[in-house]
Design a protein around this motif. Structure first.
Motif, PDB file in Angstrom:
ATOM      1  N   PRO A 194       0.820  -1.211   0.000  1.00 46.05           N
ATOM      2  CA  PRO A 194       0.000   0.000   0.000  1.00 46.05           C
ATOM      3  C   PRO A 194       0.858   1.268   0.000  1.00 46.05           C
ATOM      4  O   PRO A 194       0.484   2.259  -0.633  1.00 46.05           O
ATOM      5  N   ILE A 195       2.017   1.194   0.664  1.00 49.90           N
ATOM      6  CA  ILE A 195       2.895   2.367   0.703  1.00 49.90           C
ATOM      7  C   ILE A 195       3.315   2.774  -0.708  1.00 49.90           C
ATOM      8  O   ILE A 195       3.242   3.939  -1.088  1.00 49.90           O
ATOM      9  N   ILE A 196       3.736   1.785  -1.483  1.00 55.37           N
ATOM     10  CA  ILE A 196       4.188   2.077  -2.836  1.00 55.37           C
ATOM     11  C   ILE A 196       3.028   2.558  -3.692  1.00 55.37           C
ATOM     12  O   ILE A 196       3.124   3.571  -4.394  1.00 55.37           O
ATOM     13  N   VAL A 197       1.934   1.832  -3.621  1.00 57.53           N
ATOM     14  CA  VAL A 197       0.773   2.200  -4.431  1.00 57.53           C
ATOM     15  C   VAL A 197       0.374   3.649  -4.153  1.00 57.53           C
ATOM     16  O   VAL A 197       0.167   4.443  -5.078  1.00 57.53           O
ATOM     17  N   ASP A 198       0.328   3.948  -2.889  1.00 54.96           N
ATOM     18  CA  ASP A 198      -0.050   5.287  -2.487  1.00 54.96           C
ATOM     19  C   ASP A 198       0.912   6.335  -3.060  1.00 54.96           C
ATOM     20  O   ASP A 198       0.487   7.340  -3.635  1.00 54.96           O
ATOM     21  N   ALA A 199       2.198   6.051  -2.917  1.00 61.01           N
ATOM     22  CA  ALA A 199       3.197   7.012  -3.375  1.00 61.01           C
ATOM     23  C   ALA A 199       3.112   7.229  -4.885  1.00 61.01           C
ATOM     24  O   ALA A 199       3.157   8.368  -5.359  1.00 61.01           O
ATOM     25  N   VAL A 200       2.994   6.135  -5.638  1.00 56.61           N
ATOM     26  CA  VAL A 200       2.964   6.293  -7.089  1.00 56.61           C
ATOM     27  C   VAL A 200       1.715   7.057  -7.512  1.00 56.61           C
ATOM     28  O   VAL A 200       1.750   7.864  -8.449  1.00 56.61           O
ATOM     29  N   CYS A 201       0.618   6.817  -6.813  1.00 56.30           N
ATOM     30  CA  CYS A 201      -0.608   7.532  -7.157  1.00 56.30           C
ATOM     31  C   CYS A 201      -0.500   9.020  -6.846  1.00 56.30           C
ATOM     32  O   CYS A 201      -1.079   9.849  -7.535  1.00 56.30           O
ATOM     33  N   LYS A 202       0.254   9.320  -5.806  1.00 55.55           N
ATOM     34  CA  LYS A 202       0.364  10.719  -5.404  1.00 55.55           C
ATOM     35  C   LYS A 202       1.449  11.481  -6.156  1.00 55.55           C
ATOM     36  O   LYS A 202       1.409  12.703  -6.236  1.00 55.55           O
ATOM     37  N   ALA A 203       2.431  10.762  -6.667  1.00 60.49           N
ATOM     38  CA  ALA A 203       3.585  11.422  -7.282  1.00 60.49           C
ATOM     39  C   ALA A 203       3.155  12.389  -8.377  1.00 60.49           C
ATOM     40  O   ALA A 203       2.236  12.123  -9.132  1.00 60.49           O
ATOM     41  N   ARG A 204       3.875  13.465  -8.453  1.00 59.79           N
ATOM     42  CA  ARG A 204       3.587  14.463  -9.469  1.00 59.79           C
ATOM     43  C   ARG A 204       4.192  14.031 -10.785  1.00 59.79           C
ATOM     44  O   ARG A 204       5.377  13.742 -10.859  1.00 59.79           O
ATOM     45  N   LEU A 205       3.399  14.041 -11.835  1.00 59.51           N
ATOM     46  CA  LEU A 205       3.923  13.680 -13.136  1.00 59.51           C
ATOM     47  C   LEU A 205       3.862  14.877 -14.060  1.00 59.51           C
ATOM     48  O   LEU A 205       2.996  15.735 -13.915  1.00 59.51           O
ATOM     49  N   LYS A 206       4.813  14.871 -15.015  1.00 66.04           N
ATOM     50  CA  LYS A 206       4.838  16.003 -15.939  1.00 66.04           C
ATOM     51  C   LYS A 206       3.814  15.797 -17.056  1.00 66.04           C
ATOM     52  O   LYS A 206       3.982  14.903 -17.854  1.00 66.04           O
ATOM     53  N   ARG A 207       2.829  16.597 -17.120  1.00 66.19           N
ATOM     54  CA  ARG A 207       1.869  16.587 -18.232  1.00 66.19           C
ATOM     55  C   ARG A 207       1.509  15.167 -18.649  1.00 66.19           C
ATOM     56  O   ARG A 207       1.721  14.765 -19.784  1.00 66.19           O
ATOM     57  N   PHE A 208       0.915  14.443 -17.757  1.00 66.59           N
ATOM     58  CA  PHE A 208       0.689  13.032 -18.015  1.00 66.59           C
ATOM     59  C   PHE A 208      -0.541  12.558 -17.254  1.00 66.59           C
ATOM     60  O   PHE A 208      -0.668  12.856 -16.056  1.00 66.59           O
ATOM     61  N   ILE A 209      -1.429  11.864 -17.939  1.00 67.60           N
ATOM     62  CA  ILE A 209      -2.588  11.293 -17.243  1.00 67.60           C
ATOM     63  C   ILE A 209      -2.254   9.853 -16.900  1.00 67.60           C
ATOM     64  O   ILE A 209      -2.140   9.011 -17.785  1.00 67.60           O
ATOM     65  N   ARG A 210      -2.092   9.570 -15.651  1.00 66.64           N
ATOM     66  CA  ARG A 210      -1.661   8.219 -15.288  1.00 66.64           C
ATOM     67  C   ARG A 210      -2.832   7.250 -15.333  1.00 66.64           C
ATOM     68  O   ARG A 210      -3.975   7.596 -15.054  1.00 66.64           O
ATOM     69  N   ASP A 211      -2.534   6.053 -15.707  1.00 62.37           N
ATOM     70  CA  ASP A 211      -3.567   5.035 -15.817  1.00 62.37           C
ATOM     71  C   ASP A 211      -3.258   3.927 -14.811  1.00 62.37           C
ATOM     72  O   ASP A 211      -4.013   3.660 -13.901  1.00 62.37           O
ATOM     73  N   SER A 212      -2.105   3.306 -14.981  1.00 67.67           N
ATOM     74  CA  SER A 212      -1.727   2.234 -14.066  1.00 67.67           C
ATOM     75  C   SER A 212      -0.210   2.199 -13.976  1.00 67.67           C
ATOM     76  O   SER A 212       0.467   2.954 -14.653  1.00 67.67           O
ATOM     77  N   PHE A 213       0.292   1.317 -13.163  1.00 68.52           N
ATOM     78  CA  PHE A 213       1.748   1.244 -13.086  1.00 68.52           C
ATOM     79  C   PHE A 213       2.231  -0.152 -12.715  1.00 68.52           C
ATOM     80  O   PHE A 213       1.456  -0.976 -12.238  1.00 68.52           O
ATOM     81  N   SER A 214       3.476  -0.398 -12.976  1.00 61.62           N
ATOM     82  CA  SER A 214       4.136  -1.626 -12.542  1.00 61.62           C
ATOM     83  C   SER A 214       5.417  -1.236 -11.824  1.00 61.62           C
ATOM     84  O   SER A 214       6.144  -0.362 -12.289  1.00 61.62           O
ATOM     85  N   VAL A 215       5.659  -1.906 -10.734  1.00 63.90           N
ATOM     86  CA  VAL A 215       6.904  -1.679 -10.013  1.00 63.90           C
ATOM     87  C   VAL A 215       7.683  -2.991 -10.002  1.00 63.90           C
ATOM     88  O   VAL A 215       7.110  -4.047  -9.723  1.00 63.90           O
ATOM     89  N   TYR A 216       8.953  -2.922 -10.347  1.00 64.55           N
ATOM     90  CA  TYR A 216       9.810  -4.098 -10.285  1.00 64.55           C
ATOM     91  C   TYR A 216      10.929  -3.832  -9.292  1.00 64.55           C
ATOM     92  O   TYR A 216      11.737  -2.936  -9.505  1.00 64.55           O
TER      93      TYR A 216
END
Lengths: 167, 167
Positions: free
Chosen positions: B113-135
DNA sequence: ATGTCTGCAAAGCTTTTGCACTGAT
DNA sequence: ATCAGTGCAAAAGCTTTGCAGACAT
């Protein structure tokens, strides 16, 4: 500046080769240097072209072998993306966050302390973490613009062809 | 339970096909169902075998086409790992964190949950986020154990062969 | 009826392998 | 002097493509 990095990674490679009783061939160092002279993601072919430019010829077999070696020393990272396999120079423990547009495939490397922090803090099950890669998928701004234009066009077209509702 | 998911993803596919004026072929739904019946990562070949088991034959071309289609609807995710291309069923917007052992290649999906939360909150440059993968790369516990055993062995061997220091 | 989607086979890439030779140890 | 590492070319895998026929619309 670059020389410092270059020396560091050469030393890492040397250590690895010595510890694993592998040979310090000129090919391995030349490839390492070239990898670290390239910016961003690159393909094997691009790497090969760069080597040729420097008048250093290696066979494909050696390129693949060496890249796998560098991969296992974690001096390079391999990404397998929509448009093929890409490599990237990477110090050990360097963490990467990528923004990937699922429409046009454009990849942007981003720097997100929040993410880095979270991944480093996250609890892992019986696992010694070394490095990580984050891939965030979505739509880049130019694809958003394009899509909006297309939608506007479509809406207009519909108004023309289907002016009446069915009843 | 599974039927609910199955219906949801079928509906997502149906919507996509209708909106894009593509055909609702039995192959597409059969492949989708099978993808969602498989657990974890799988190769195209494994998927094909599963389909054959269900007496549903599709050509390779169709398999590739359909997987690409499902990929663009984001109903499956494709990972390109050391040991080849793997697919994974995935709802849209489902985020994955993977733990990958760089020694044995074992992949464990983790819930952080920590990672998920962080990636969702992270500021992205001009980008609509959809999903992510972390390795997250590192070493799994069994490889740690193996390595420690090897080291102990090596140390012992050294004591025997090199009992004297050079002077 | 139309044109998309499928199956099959061939073509096109990418990556690996086999073998003879070179060169680091 | 060894044998790991290299080059080259062939083989093996994986993915795409072309074309004829099937079938969803």
């Amino acid at each position: 500046m670059d020389d410092i990095v270059s020396n560091k990674v050469r030393n890492i490679l040397t250590d690895y080769l010595e510890q694993n009783h592998k040979r310090k061939t000129p090919e391995r160092y030349a490839i390492l240097d070239t990898v670290y002279s390239m910016s961003g993601h690159f393909t094997l072919e691009e790497l090969n072209e760069e080597l040729e430019l420097q008048n250093f010829h290696v066979s494909k077999a050696t390129l693949y072998n060496t890249m796998n070696l560098l991969l296992s020393v974690r001096l390079v990272v391999r990404h397998n993306l929509k448009d093929g396999t890409k490599y990237e120079a990477s110090f050990r423990n360097v963490n990467h966050c990528h923004q990937i547009c699922t429409v046009c495939g454009k990849i942007t490397e981003i720097n997100s302390p929040i993410i880095v922090d979270a991944v480093c803090k996250a609890r892992l099950k019986r696992f010694i973490r070394d490095s990580f890669s984050v891939y965030i998928y979505g739509m880049c701004s130019s694809c958003q613009t394009k899509l909006n234009r297309q939608r506007a066009k479509k809406a207009k077209a519909k108004q023309k062809t289907k002016p009446k509702k069915k009843t």
